[in-house]
Design a protein around this motif. Structure first.
Motif, PDB file in Angstrom:
ATOM      1  N   ALA A  51       0.827  -1.205   0.000  1.00 46.65           N
ATOM      2  CA  ALA A  51       0.000   0.000   0.000  1.00 46.65           C
ATOM      3  C   ALA A  51       0.861   1.255   0.000  1.00 46.65           C
ATOM      4  CB  ALA A  51      -0.919   0.018   1.208  1.00 46.65           C
ATOM      5  N   LYS A  52       0.309   2.334  -0.553  1.00 45.41           N
ATOM      6  CA  LYS A  52       0.922   3.648  -0.409  1.00 45.41           C
ATOM      7  C   LYS A  52       0.560   4.168   0.971  1.00 45.41           C
ATOM      8  CE  LYS A  52       0.897   8.372  -2.224  1.00 45.41           C
ATOM      9  NZ  LYS A  52       0.322   9.288  -3.241  1.00 45.41           N
ATOM     10  N   LEU A  53       1.555   4.582   1.743  1.00 45.77           N
ATOM     11  CA  LEU A  53       1.316   5.025   3.114  1.00 45.77           C
ATOM     12  C   LEU A  53       1.487   6.535   3.216  1.00 45.77           C
ATOM     13  CD1 LEU A  53       1.407   3.479   6.244  1.00 45.77           C
ATOM     14  CD2 LEU A  53       3.274   5.124   6.236  1.00 45.77           C
ATOM     15  N   ILE A  54       0.504   7.181   3.852  1.00 45.86           N
ATOM     16  CA  ILE A  54       0.563   8.626   4.070  1.00 45.86           C
ATOM     17  C   ILE A  54       0.373   8.890   5.556  1.00 45.86           C
ATOM     18  CG2 ILE A  54      -0.500  10.865   3.584  1.00 45.86           C
ATOM     19  CD1 ILE A  54      -1.353   9.772   0.866  1.00 45.86           C
ATOM     20  N   ARG A  55       1.345   9.549   6.177  1.00 46.61           N
ATOM     21  CA  ARG A  55       1.228   9.932   7.583  1.00 46.61           C
ATOM     22  C   ARG A  55       0.544  11.293   7.660  1.00 46.61           C
ATOM     23  NH1 ARG A  55       5.250   7.066  10.769  1.00 46.61           N
ATOM     24  NH2 ARG A  55       6.656   5.885   9.406  1.00 46.61           N
ATOM     25  N   HIS A  56      -0.501  11.370   8.477  1.00 47.40           N
ATOM     26  CA  HIS A  56      -1.227  12.641   8.577  1.00 47.40           C
ATOM     27  C   HIS A  56      -1.910  12.740   9.933  1.00 47.40           C
ATOM     28  CE1 HIS A  56      -3.445  16.159   7.016  1.00 47.40           C
ATOM     29  NE2 HIS A  56      -4.381  15.739   7.866  1.00 47.40           N
ATOM     30  N   GLY A  57      -1.678  13.845  10.639  1.00 45.48           N
ATOM     31  CA  GLY A  57      -2.402  14.130  11.872  1.00 45.48           C
ATOM     32  C   GLY A  57      -1.850  13.411  13.079  1.00 45.48           C
ATOM     33  N   ALA A  58      -2.317  13.857  14.216  1.00 43.30           N
ATOM     34  CA  ALA A  58      -1.859  13.300  15.481  1.00 43.30           C
ATOM     35  C   ALA A  58      -2.750  12.181  15.996  1.00 43.30           C
ATOM     36  CB  ALA A  58      -1.782  14.404  16.533  1.00 43.30           C
ATOM     37  N   SER A  59      -3.886  11.945  15.331  1.00 39.25           N
ATOM     38  CA  SER A  59      -4.830  10.933  15.795  1.00 39.25           C
ATOM     39  C   SER A  59      -5.464  10.226  14.608  1.00 39.25           C
ATOM     40  CB  SER A  59      -5.939  11.584  16.637  1.00 39.25           C
ATOM     41  OG  SER A  59      -6.743  12.419  15.824  1.00 39.25           O
ATOM     42  N   TYR A  60      -6.106   9.084  14.905  1.00 44.91           N
ATOM     43  CA  TYR A  60      -6.845   8.373  13.865  1.00 44.91           C
ATOM     44  C   TYR A  60      -7.910   9.277  13.251  1.00 44.91           C
ATOM     45  CZ  TYR A  60     -10.626   5.628  11.918  1.00 44.91           C
ATOM     46  OH  TYR A  60     -11.632   5.165  11.100  1.00 44.91           O
ATOM     47  N   ALA A  61      -8.604  10.042  14.070  1.00 50.39           N
ATOM     48  CA  ALA A  61      -9.678  10.907  13.569  1.00 50.39           C
ATOM     49  C   ALA A  61      -9.151  11.905  12.546  1.00 50.39           C
ATOM     50  CB  ALA A  61     -10.355  11.631  14.730  1.00 50.39           C
ATOM     51  N   GLU A  62      -7.990  12.485  12.803  1.00 52.95           N
ATOM     52  CA  GLU A  62      -7.418  13.444  11.861  1.00 52.95           C
ATOM     53  C   GLU A  62      -6.978  12.750  10.573  1.00 52.95           C
ATOM     54  OE1 GLU A  62      -4.338  15.600  13.837  1.00 52.95           O
ATOM     55  OE2 GLU A  62      -5.699  16.476  15.319  1.00 52.95           O
ATOM     56  N   ALA A  63      -6.413  11.575  10.692  1.00 54.20           N
ATOM     57  CA  ALA A  63      -6.021  10.819   9.501  1.00 54.20           C
ATOM     58  C   ALA A  63      -7.240  10.458   8.659  1.00 54.20           C
ATOM     59  CB  ALA A  63      -5.267   9.560   9.913  1.00 54.20           C
ATOM     60  N   ALA A  64      -8.352  10.124   9.333  1.00 54.59           N
ATOM     61  CA  ALA A  64      -9.565   9.742   8.609  1.00 54.59           C
ATOM     62  C   ALA A  64     -10.149  10.904   7.829  1.00 54.59           C
ATOM     63  CB  ALA A  64     -10.595   9.184   9.592  1.00 54.59           C
ATOM     64  N   VAL A  65     -10.108  12.102   8.371  1.00 59.02           N
ATOM     65  CA  VAL A  65     -10.619  13.274   7.651  1.00 59.02           C
ATOM     66  C   VAL A  65      -9.854  13.456   6.341  1.00 59.02           C
ATOM     67  CG1 VAL A  65     -10.792  15.790   7.698  1.00 59.02           C
ATOM     68  CG2 VAL A  65     -11.486  14.452   9.692  1.00 59.02           C
ATOM     69  N   ALA A  66      -8.547  13.351   6.396  1.00 55.46           N
ATOM     70  CA  ALA A  66      -7.732  13.506   5.189  1.00 55.46           C
ATOM     71  C   ALA A  66      -7.967  12.371   4.205  1.00 55.46           C
ATOM     72  CB  ALA A  66      -6.253  13.576   5.571  1.00 55.46           C
ATOM     73  N   ALA A  67      -8.116  11.157   4.704  1.00 63.69           N
ATOM     74  CA  ALA A  67      -8.305  10.001   3.823  1.00 63.69           C
ATOM     75  C   ALA A  67      -9.612  10.091   3.046  1.00 63.69           C
ATOM     76  CB  ALA A  67      -8.275   8.715   4.645  1.00 63.69           C
ATOM     77  N   ARG A  68     -10.647  10.604   3.688  1.00 64.75           N
ATOM     78  CA  ARG A  68     -11.947  10.711   3.011  1.00 64.75           C
ATOM     79  C   ARG A  68     -11.917  11.698   1.848  1.00 64.75           C
ATOM     80  NH1 ARG A  68     -15.968   8.196   5.949  1.00 64.75           N
ATOM     81  NH2 ARG A  68     -15.429   7.656   8.110  1.00 64.75           N
ATOM     82  N   GLU A  69     -10.952  12.591   1.840  1.00 61.46           N
ATOM     83  CA  GLU A  69     -10.836  13.562   0.755  1.00 61.46           C
ATOM     84  C   GLU A  69      -9.935  13.064  -0.375  1.00 61.46           C
ATOM     85  OE1 GLU A  69      -9.364  17.006   2.759  1.00 61.46           O
ATOM     86  OE2 GLU A  69     -11.305  17.468   3.719  1.00 61.46           O
ATOM     87  N   PHE A  70      -9.337  11.898  -0.193  1.00 63.98           N
ATOM     88  CA  PHE A  70      -8.405  11.350  -1.170  1.00 63.98           C
ATOM     89  C   PHE A  70      -9.168  10.535  -2.204  1.00 63.98           C
ATOM     90  CE2 PHE A  70      -4.877   8.673  -2.640  1.00 63.98           C
ATOM     91  CZ  PHE A  70      -3.830   9.581  -2.669  1.00 63.98           C
ATOM     92  N   PRO A  71      -8.780  10.583  -3.488  1.00 63.27           N
ATOM     93  CA  PRO A  71      -9.500   9.826  -4.523  1.00 63.27           C
ATOM     94  C   PRO A  71      -9.457   8.320  -4.265  1.00 63.27           C
ATOM     95  CG  PRO A  71      -8.044  11.459  -5.502  1.00 63.27           C
ATOM     96  CD  PRO A  71      -7.698  11.415  -4.046  1.00 63.27           C
TER      97      PRO A  71
END
Length: 291
Positions: free
Chosen positions: A106-126
């Motif tokens: 998988a392509k891995l992207i580190r984002h945010g300090a929590s799962y919730a923050e990572a999920a917000v960014a992931a939902r905006e990804f194609p």
């Protein structure tokens, strides 16, 4: 869309492992251990990921967010099915889990300090977003753990399982035909207890050594609906108790699990899991812990 654990079992059978059930005795009490930490990727998460990807017709590219285990499950499921995957993780995700996600392709992207923050960014990804726990297909896939327990141990009367966002415990509660589900969480990392106290899912703290696996700030709405309509007991354990339980699993049985997987065993050791024939689910082993 409804929860259908039997259909999920049929879908994932060619890909997921049917993990062993081990009958033992602990402190003079009979106990069954569901060795789900021996699953592909080292946790139950691949079951829900496989069921979702297969039921959705194997979308070309999938995206998810995870503290570790769910992302690894999605990455490996996508790899098995010939799909591409992108996984967002918080910067706090354990290196062992991050390494395994990348090794699964998988392509891995580190984002945010929590799962919730990572999920917000992931939902905006194609791509097609795969929920970690709050979706009928995911819950159905995780519930196949419960079907296997009942098939291997029909007399089981209580199943103890760790709770994060609620997908596994809701799936098991849906699969064990009215038997008692014992939902166990660490203190200060207790999305289910918070929801039960408030009467609905609410945000809460995530402060535990088991947070990388059980670190959902809020219980899923679907798991909450399932768990408030099934026989469920909610229990809490301390970090000290769960770490002692983890160590005992190694010392007594040579079972190496991550802290989250020892949470229900800690409740059993404290004498709080009822039943004449109880089962404890050891849900994951994605740790670089060395005994």
């Amino acid at each position: 869309m409804t929860i259908d654990v039997a259909a999920a079992a049929d879908r994932i059978r060619p890909y997921a492992r049917r993990t062993p059930l081990w009958r033992v005795e602990v402190d003079g009490r009979p106990l069954a251990l569901k060795l789900e930490h021996l699953q592909l990727t080292g946790s139950f998460k691949i079951r829900g990921a496989l069921n979702t990807l297969l039921a959705l017709g194997k979308p070309d590219h999938v995206v998810t967010a995870s503290g570790g285990n769910h992302g690894l499950g999605v990455a490996r499921a996508a790899q098995l099915l010939g799909l591409s995957a992108t996984v967002f993780v918080p910067v706090t995700a354990p290196e062992g889990k991050v390494r395994r996600i990348e090794a699964a392709g998988a392509k891995l992207i580190r984002h945010g300090a929590s799962y919730a923050e990572a999920a917000v960014a992931a939902r905006e990804f194609p791509g097609t977003y795969i929920e970690a726990y709050n979706h009928p297909l995911v819950v159905s896939g995780q519930g196949t753990v419960g079907l296997e327990i009942v098939a291997d141990l029909p007399e089981v009367d209580a199943v103890a399982v760790a709770v994060g966002g609620g997908g596994l415990v809701a799936g098991i509660a849906s699969a064990i035909d009215g038997r008692l589900t014992v939902a166990v969480e660490p203190v200060n990392c207790s999305a289910l207890r918070n929801a039960l106290d408030a009467g609905e899912p609410v945000d809460g703290p995530v402060e535990s050594v088991a947070a990388s696996a059980l670190g959902a700030t809020r219980l899923g709405d679907l798991p909450f609906s399932v768990l408030t309509s099934a026989p469920v007991t909610s229990l809490l354990v301390t970090d000290e108790e769960l770490l002692a339980a983890r160590d005992r699993l190694w010392e007594e049985f040579r079972l190496a699990v991550e802290p989250a997987a020892a949470v229900p065993f800690a409740a059993f050791l404290a004498g709080n899991v009822p039943g004449e024939v109880p089962c404890v689910v050891l849900c994951g082993a994605n740790t670089d812990w060395t005994p």
